[in-house]
Write a protein that holds these residues in place. Structure first.
Motif, mmCIF file in Angstrom:
data_model
loop_
_atom_site.group_PDB
_atom_site.id
_atom_site.type_symbol
_atom_site.label_atom_id
_atom_site.label_comp_id
_atom_site.label_asym_id
_atom_site.label_seq_id
_atom_site.Cartn_x
_atom_site.Cartn_y
_atom_site.Cartn_z
ATOM 1 N N UNK A 65 8.575 -11.848 -2.813
ATOM 2 C CA UNK A 65 7.206 -12.255 -3.143
ATOM 3 C C UNK A 65 6.246 -11.117 -2.815
ATOM 4 N N UNK A 66 5.407 -10.764 -3.792
ATOM 5 C CA UNK A 66 4.403 -9.722 -3.600
ATOM 6 C C UNK A 66 3.021 -10.319 -3.825
ATOM 7 N N UNK A 67 2.087 -10.035 -2.909
ATOM 8 C CA UNK A 67 0.736 -10.592 -2.991
ATOM 9 C C UNK A 67 -0.290 -9.471 -2.892
ATOM 10 N N UNK A 68 -0.873 -9.053 -4.022
ATOM 11 C CA UNK A 68 -1.900 -8.013 -3.972
ATOM 12 C C UNK A 68 -3.117 -8.464 -3.166
ATOM 13 N N UNK A 69 -3.671 -7.550 -2.361
ATOM 14 C CA UNK A 69 -4.878 -7.835 -1.579
ATOM 15 C C UNK A 69 -6.060 -7.146 -2.232
ATOM 16 N N UNK A 70 -6.219 -7.355 -3.528
ATOM 17 C CA UNK A 70 -7.298 -6.738 -4.294
ATOM 18 C C UNK A 70 -8.225 -7.825 -4.827
ATOM 19 N N UNK A 71 -9.423 -7.431 -5.231
ATOM 20 C CA UNK A 71 -10.397 -8.360 -5.824
ATOM 21 C C UNK A 71 -10.659 -9.564 -4.919
ATOM 22 N N UNK A 127 -2.053 -12.891 -16.810
ATOM 23 C CA UNK A 127 -1.000 -11.875 -16.737
ATOM 24 C C UNK A 127 0.234 -12.302 -17.514
ATOM 25 N N UNK A 128 0.599 -13.574 -17.410
ATOM 26 C CA UNK A 128 1.798 -14.065 -18.093
ATOM 27 C C UNK A 128 1.654 -13.990 -19.603
ATOM 28 N N UNK A 155 0.824 -1.219 0.000
ATOM 29 C CA UNK A 155 0.000 0.000 0.000
ATOM 30 C C UNK A 155 0.854 1.263 0.000
ATOM 31 N N UNK A 156 2.086 1.158 0.448
ATOM 32 C CA UNK A 156 2.974 2.321 0.456
ATOM 33 C C UNK A 156 3.274 2.809 -0.956
ATOM 34 N N UNK A 157 3.084 1.930 -1.952
ATOM 35 C CA UNK A 157 3.290 2.344 -3.344
ATOM 36 C C UNK A 157 1.972 2.312 -4.108
ATOM 37 N N UNK A 161 -4.140 -7.698 -13.841
ATOM 38 C CA UNK A 161 -3.430 -6.419 -13.970
ATOM 39 C C UNK A 161 -2.707 -6.071 -12.674
ATOM 40 N N UNK A 162 -3.322 -6.369 -11.537
ATOM 41 C CA UNK A 162 -2.679 -6.098 -10.248
ATOM 42 C C UNK A 162 -1.435 -6.955 -10.046
ATOM 43 N N UNK A 163 -1.451 -8.178 -10.541
ATOM 44 C CA UNK A 163 -0.255 -9.026 -10.461
ATOM 45 C C UNK A 163 0.878 -8.428 -11.286
ATOM 46 N N UNK A 164 0.534 -7.912 -12.470
ATOM 47 C CA UNK A 164 1.558 -7.268 -13.291
ATOM 48 C C UNK A 164 2.101 -6.020 -12.606
ATOM 49 N N UNK A 165 1.213 -5.269 -11.942
ATOM 50 C CA UNK A 165 1.651 -4.077 -11.218
ATOM 51 C C UNK A 165 2.561 -4.452 -10.056
ATOM 52 N N UNK A 166 2.246 -5.560 -9.379
ATOM 53 C CA UNK A 166 3.097 -6.007 -8.281
ATOM 54 C C UNK A 166 4.502 -6.332 -8.773
ATOM 55 N N UNK A 167 4.602 -6.923 -9.973
ATOM 56 C CA UNK A 167 5.923 -7.174 -10.552
ATOM 57 C C UNK A 167 6.627 -5.863 -10.885
ATOM 58 N N UNK A 168 5.862 -4.885 -11.368
ATOM 59 C CA UNK A 168 6.447 -3.562 -11.638
ATOM 60 C C UNK A 168 7.070 -2.982 -10.375
#
Length: 273
Positions: free
Chosen positions: A73-79, A132-133, A26-28, A91-98
């Motif tokens: 490891x990044x795990x979005x807490x969305x949807x 996403x892949x 969430x900081x980003x 899209x959120x998974x791709x953003x997490x990789x960004x």
């Protein structure tokens, strides 16, 4: 059972050598969690997608385990609601990789190599990882656990996935049956692929702890399923994101409770993970 694979299962099911730090995505600007080794540069990174109605906290042990072996490891807490958008979670998974690839993590001393990016997920999170892949040429490896079908179809998106893929299906899964979603995705996979079968696992066996969604979904948290999963995903990402080929026997051989499913219609090199 293959002795070397059994030895690797024992080794990789234990925490790795790295102390783990936890941060907040969430900081980003993206709700979720990021776990990293305490230090390191040029690290691999994986974005992990949660299952339907499941908060990322239900995979905390798996995420922490991967981080202890040197993987960010990044795990979005969305949807996380009942009407989750598969497109948006992808899209959120791709953003997490960004975020992992573009931001210095920890106190600024942790960096990720943008050529060492992977995706993983459970249930719809697995299907969204495939979506996403298919759209992200940076992704070097994808792993799914009891992958569920998505809209658009993950099994169609798999035809555009040329990176190595590992798909784990559960024998007692009443939500994403083993002869169904995961197998369809694996058979359509364009790159090298392997399909693993856990005959005694249920759909929620990959999660940990209790959550109100267990009142709606069949299955429950299973220690053995989580242990096998931790070792298998650790081996897969260490092999394909870091080149640690010594862990390959766990991917190619069978051990108790973890079986290979042959894919006769897969590409010629599909079994050479």
């Amino acid at each position: 059972m293959a002795p070397k694979a059994t030895h690797l299962l024992d080794e990789l099911s234990r925490p790795g050598p790295h102390p783990v730090l936890r941060g907040d995505l969430a900081l980003v600007g993206l709700p979720g969690t990021v776990l990293t080794p305490r230090s390191g540069t040029g690290l691999p990174a994986v974005a992990f997608g949660h299952g339907w109605l499941q908060p990322p906290a239900r995979y905390r042990g798996l995420l922490r385990h991967l981080a202890s072996w040197g993987v960010v490891v990044a795990a979005p807490a969305t949807q996380v609601g009942p009407l989750a958008s598969h497109r948006l979670l992808a899209a959120n998974l791709a953003t997490a990789l960004d975020v992992c690839a573009g931001v210095r993590l920890g106190d600024g001393g942790i960096t990720v190599d943008p050529s060492r990016l992977g995706l993983a997920g459970h249930a719809i999170g697995g299907g969204c990882a495939v979506l996403a892949a298919a759209e992200d040429t940076r992704v070097a490896a994808v792993a799914t656990l009891a992958a569920a079908q998505t809209r658009p179809f993950a099994s169609e998106a798999a035809r555009a996935c040329r990176m190595p893929g590992l798909h784990v299906v559960a024998g007692r899964d009443q939500v994403a049956p083993p002869v169904g979603n995961g197998e369809l995705i694996a058979r359509a996979w364009a790159g090298p692929v392997r399909l693993k079968f856990l005959p005694k696992a249920s759909h929620l066996g990959f999660t940990e702890g209790w959550h109100w969604s267990t009142l709606l979904l069949p299955g429950k948290s299973e220690h053995r399923t989580r242990r096998l999963t931790r070792a298998l995903l650790t081996a897969f990402f260490l092999v394909h994101l870091t080149g640690a080929k010594q862990y390959e026997p766990l991917l190619t051989d069978e051990v108790k409770g973890l079986l290979n499913i042959e894919l006769p219609n897969a590409p010629h090199d599909a079994r050479a993970l």
